[in-house]
Design a protein around this motif. Sequence first.
Motif, mmCIF file in Angstrom:
data_model
loop_
_atom_site.group_PDB
_atom_site.id
_atom_site.type_symbol
_atom_site.label_atom_id
_atom_site.label_comp_id
_atom_site.label_asym_id
_atom_site.label_seq_id
_atom_site.Cartn_x
_atom_site.Cartn_y
_atom_site.Cartn_z
ATOM 1 N N ARG A 752 0.833 -1.204 0.000
ATOM 2 C CA ARG A 752 0.000 0.000 0.000
ATOM 3 C C ARG A 752 0.867 1.254 0.000
ATOM 4 N N LEU A 753 0.417 2.244 -0.743
ATOM 5 C CA LEU A 753 1.060 3.547 -0.796
ATOM 6 C C LEU A 753 0.138 4.559 -0.135
ATOM 7 N N TRP A 754 0.643 5.219 0.900
ATOM 8 C CA TRP A 754 -0.095 6.308 1.547
ATOM 9 C C TRP A 754 0.557 7.617 1.093
ATOM 10 N N ILE A 755 -0.083 8.272 0.145
ATOM 11 C CA ILE A 755 0.430 9.503 -0.458
ATOM 12 C C ILE A 755 -0.298 10.684 0.185
ATOM 13 N N TYR A 756 0.461 11.701 0.537
ATOM 14 C CA TYR A 756 -0.165 12.859 1.171
ATOM 15 C C TYR A 756 0.371 14.142 0.546
ATOM 16 N N GLY A 757 -0.480 15.149 0.585
ATOM 17 C CA GLY A 757 -0.124 16.492 0.162
ATOM 18 C C GLY A 757 -0.639 17.481 1.184
ATOM 19 N N ALA A 758 -0.690 18.722 0.801
ATOM 20 C CA ALA A 758 -1.124 19.750 1.752
ATOM 21 C C ALA A 758 -2.587 19.609 2.142
ATOM 22 N N SER A 759 -3.408 18.993 1.289
ATOM 23 C CA SER A 759 -4.849 18.943 1.555
ATOM 24 C C SER A 759 -5.451 17.558 1.393
ATOM 25 N N PHE A 760 -4.659 16.518 1.215
ATOM 26 C CA PHE A 760 -5.239 15.205 0.955
ATOM 27 C C PHE A 760 -4.354 14.115 1.539
ATOM 28 N N LEU A 761 -4.987 12.984 1.802
ATOM 29 C CA LEU A 761 -4.319 11.740 2.186
ATOM 30 C C LEU A 761 -4.940 10.646 1.336
ATOM 31 N N PHE A 762 -4.105 9.990 0.552
ATOM 32 C CA PHE A 762 -4.599 9.051 -0.455
ATOM 33 C C PHE A 762 -3.871 7.731 -0.315
ATOM 34 N N MET A 763 -4.631 6.626 -0.373
ATOM 35 C CA MET A 763 -4.063 5.293 -0.323
ATOM 36 C C MET A 763 -4.391 4.548 -1.604
ATOM 37 N N VAL A 764 -3.389 3.908 -2.165
ATOM 38 C CA VAL A 764 -3.594 3.044 -3.326
ATOM 39 C C VAL A 764 -2.824 1.754 -3.086
ATOM 40 N N ASP A 765 -3.474 0.630 -3.352
ATOM 41 C CA ASP A 765 -2.889 -0.695 -3.143
ATOM 42 C C ASP A 765 -2.301 -1.160 -4.468
ATOM 43 N N THR A 766 -0.979 -1.313 -4.505
ATOM 44 C CA THR A 766 -0.311 -1.715 -5.753
ATOM 45 C C THR A 766 -0.446 -3.194 -6.040
ATOM 46 N N SER A 767 -0.950 -3.979 -5.083
ATOM 47 C CA SER A 767 -1.086 -5.413 -5.311
ATOM 48 C C SER A 767 -2.444 -5.797 -5.860
ATOM 49 N N VAL A 768 -3.382 -4.874 -5.918
ATOM 50 C CA VAL A 768 -4.729 -5.155 -6.392
ATOM 51 C C VAL A 768 -4.869 -4.650 -7.814
ATOM 52 N N GLU A 769 -5.327 -5.523 -8.682
ATOM 53 C CA GLU A 769 -5.507 -5.148 -10.080
ATOM 54 C C GLU A 769 -6.670 -4.172 -10.215
ATOM 55 N N PRO A 770 -6.528 -3.161 -11.064
ATOM 56 C CA PRO A 770 -7.631 -2.208 -11.288
ATOM 57 C C PRO A 770 -8.697 -2.822 -12.180
ATOM 58 N N VAL A 771 -9.715 -3.443 -11.571
ATOM 59 C CA VAL A 771 -10.800 -4.049 -12.316
ATOM 60 C C VAL A 771 -11.989 -3.109 -12.308
ATOM 61 N N ALA A 772 -12.856 -3.293 -13.264
ATOM 62 C CA ALA A 772 -14.034 -2.440 -13.389
ATOM 63 C C ALA A 772 -15.045 -2.795 -12.318
ATOM 64 N N ALA A 773 -15.801 -1.812 -11.885
ATOM 65 C CA ALA A 773 -16.840 -2.027 -10.889
ATOM 66 C C ALA A 773 -18.030 -2.727 -11.528
ATOM 67 N N PRO A 774 -18.953 -3.331 -10.735
ATOM 68 C CA PRO A 774 -20.140 -3.965 -11.293
ATOM 69 C C PRO A 774 -20.946 -2.993 -12.132
ATOM 70 N N ASP A 775 -21.729 -3.576 -13.056
ATOM 71 C CA ASP A 775 -22.471 -2.744 -13.995
ATOM 72 C C ASP A 775 -23.528 -1.908 -13.298
#
Length: 978
Positions: A752-775
Amino acid sequence: MDIHRCRFVPFKAAAINAVAFSHPHLASDSKYSRGAPARMAIGRANGDIEIWNPMNGSWLQETVIPGGQDRSIEGLAWVVGDDEELDNSNANTTSHGNKGRPIISHGSLRLFSIGYTNTITEWDLEKGSAKRNASGQHGELWCLAAQPKGATVTTQRLVGGTMDGCLALYSTEDDELRFQRLCRMPKKSVKIVSIAFQTRQLAVAGCSDGTIRVFDIRNGSILHAMTMGRDLQAERSVSFADNSKKGGSAKDVIVWSVRCLPNGDIVSGDSTGQICIWDGVTYTQAQRIQSHTQDVLSLATSADGSSIISGGMDRRVVLYREIAGQASRWGKVWHRRYHQHDVKALAAFEARGVSVVVAGGPDATPVVLPLQKSGFEHHRALSHLPQTVPVASAPDARLVICWWERRVEIWAFDSSLQETLSRIGADTSDADVLDRNRRLVGRILINGDANIAAAAISPDGSLVVAATVNEVKAFHLGRASSGEMVISKVAVPSAVATKGASGALISPNGRWLALANGAENHVTVLEVVGADKKEDTNKKVSFCAKPLRLARLRRSIPHHAQFSGLGRYDRRVARMAFSPDSKLLVVGDLAGYIDTWVLRGPDGILDAVSTADGENGEMVDAPNDANDSDASSDEDEVDTDGGSEAAARANKWVRSPSAKQMPKLSSAPMVLSFSADIPGTAAVAGGADGTANSPANDYVLLVITATSRMYAFHPLQARLVQWLRRLAPANLPLEFRNIRDIPKGVLWQGPRLWIYGASFLFMVDTSVEPVAAPDTSAASTDKAGAPTPSADPPKRKRKRGDDTGAGGRMTLPGLVPQRVQMVVDSADGGHSGWVDVDMEDTKDKHRGNDDDADENDSDSDSDAGEADKDAQHTQSQQQPQKPSPRRTRKQQQQQQEEERKQADEQLQKHLQSPQRQLPRWWHTFKYRPILGVVPLAATSAPTALSSPSTGYPSLEVVLIERPTWDMDVPLRYGDDER
């Protein structure tokens, strides 16, 4: 992730006193404007100077030149050298793909400042320090301006207004700064508080006695004097306050700001709250506009002279434009309050596609306002916090240091957040938890008048290093028998201690200290002796006597580019990073180049490195200087402790064999961070096959650029990792792509990557494939109707539109369909019930073409505020509904229950899929503004998992906020809210 939310740091953002652009107006039709290195300089009350790159509206804070004790920046001015068109037939100046096109060598940029003294200072942007000073026999300088270039003579002089009524002229010829002469006035009691140039030889000065004087700087004579009269309103207020005085005391009008329009007309702002337009030929007053309730402190004009902007003590920013059909007549368009205090500085910037005004004042926040499309775009408030985080932590010792000006504070966290909550109760407020859990255990005060430029602490908390532009100091942190912290000095080799540094970093094992100094052609590394002796934590550490100098690669930069524009300023080291095992060092500069070195020796990863890429590799790209021993020969790349046998067996830092194959980034790296991957161990951020927990054959280096583009490299192999496609912009959530704040740092929690800036905190998991959400759209919400973190929003291409460098475009207002009910009788004559009335959707009728609205929705950015984003999200989700038969409330409830059951079933299937058991991304805008996020406890090994359900290592961090309302600001002159 456990977060300690704190506001305890001593960081205090200083007031903005001056804003200046190197190229205020870049003509789009001029061939000399292509590629011109435009920069913005912001001067603060503590002496700091910030260098910003507009970057077509991205606004990157590249460098902060630290100030010092009793220093203040009250005025800034840029001097631009002559552009030169080079012969493209010359092989040395011909660039790839530019054959047949002229090569423009842009003029060099020089930055000057004043600060309530009689001295003008020139700044060296490459080193981040003062280059030279010049002063004359005159009083304190209150204002500064650069002479415009002429058609034939292009040299620029600096002209400053003094408190004793003189204009001081300084020459900048031959790359020097020399005092020339004075242009005096008959009255020495008059102060010159503002200055502007009407032509190259005519200077317009605003004075404290209510006059505007026009000087001919060739002979020092006063050509014209325009008087503002008396401040009648102030006289009446004095008369009413003291009835014993018949007429009151007269008060002179102070002309705080003057500007000149392209047609020669003069605009002035004074202490009466009025702006005046003066005819540039007859020097008579053409118009007077009362637009402020208090003093007008600053003015700015557009490039074509069609707009005027004023700022004053009443916190107002007012826009004026020429009245159509009336020659030389101006009218007030609107006024806004973007600041919480006075608007002391204004500066306009117009380039290709960018047209903005930057405003600043004592509230320390720069605000970017649209100029050309004012009223059609949002404003944008830039962060008042530095891009480089002034906070560091020692995870093994649970210590956090933070520095500001000339002091370093050391804070200790005794227990984890979970332990504290279990001890005092989970219902306790966050403030009480933090107050009971943290302690100020030490404070370090740096002698001298220079502020701290960088600092670092070792992971075990035994060593603290603080660097200014003049010196480097180190301190040992020990424990007394009573448990109190004992701070003692550590001797630093004189070759390093007296040079200073702009960046400092200690390796994870505490054995190496890396120092970078501006755009120098090498990085200095010091070995720490005694850092690996864990049996005695109080044993004082020391440094090896001779530093190691690691030469940076020579880059194929054209010769003319190194001596034009900003010179080698782009080669300033922006970020540094050590690998988790402290055997690899990586640095990145503002130009986007990355240099890597590896440790060779008994404790290194290489016992032998090819000499072609190691010790005898190429030197840096700077030309050899006979006075610079660092560039005299390649033998200085790595210095050892002498010719002894022990030194020969010592560890050495050598250039990585694949250093030349590292690609050049498109923009400056703002984040350099290694994952926990170590060659030969189980990978946590992706192995050779791109999946987690596979054997790692190389380190993983994450790079986030100034344009928020993410890259992941294998630095030893100089290639991208296989799973980088998961971080491609198309695979990232729309919420992250719409964030305009530049990331400041990142923390790893396994993959997991916890990326932060002056106004945000964002997490993205590099081990999970970006699949489309249900229809179905119902699967993306929970029972309460809130979006679930595991469901990705539909991918849409973000469009910047035609915004001009401030905030995003304003969306057109639309009517939202409302729920209307009425009582109807049932068909069988039973009880009546409430039914919904289908309202005709007036959205298209009111807004016209809906395509424009969709485009505006995609242009939304984080700077418009969370409320605006939520409104835009809600508006985008609303679609015209087809007419449906009237239903009773019971029927509606039954249908809603069925829809909820279907949504729950689809959501469970979606979560139980192999690749969607855990959320891929998560974000919040709850914390703002964020000064920094640092780890508080050492991250556990990949096998020591904090929770069986997640399978990730535990992570405990300290998140530090520094809001503007928590800072001391000067008192305002009045609280009139009209």
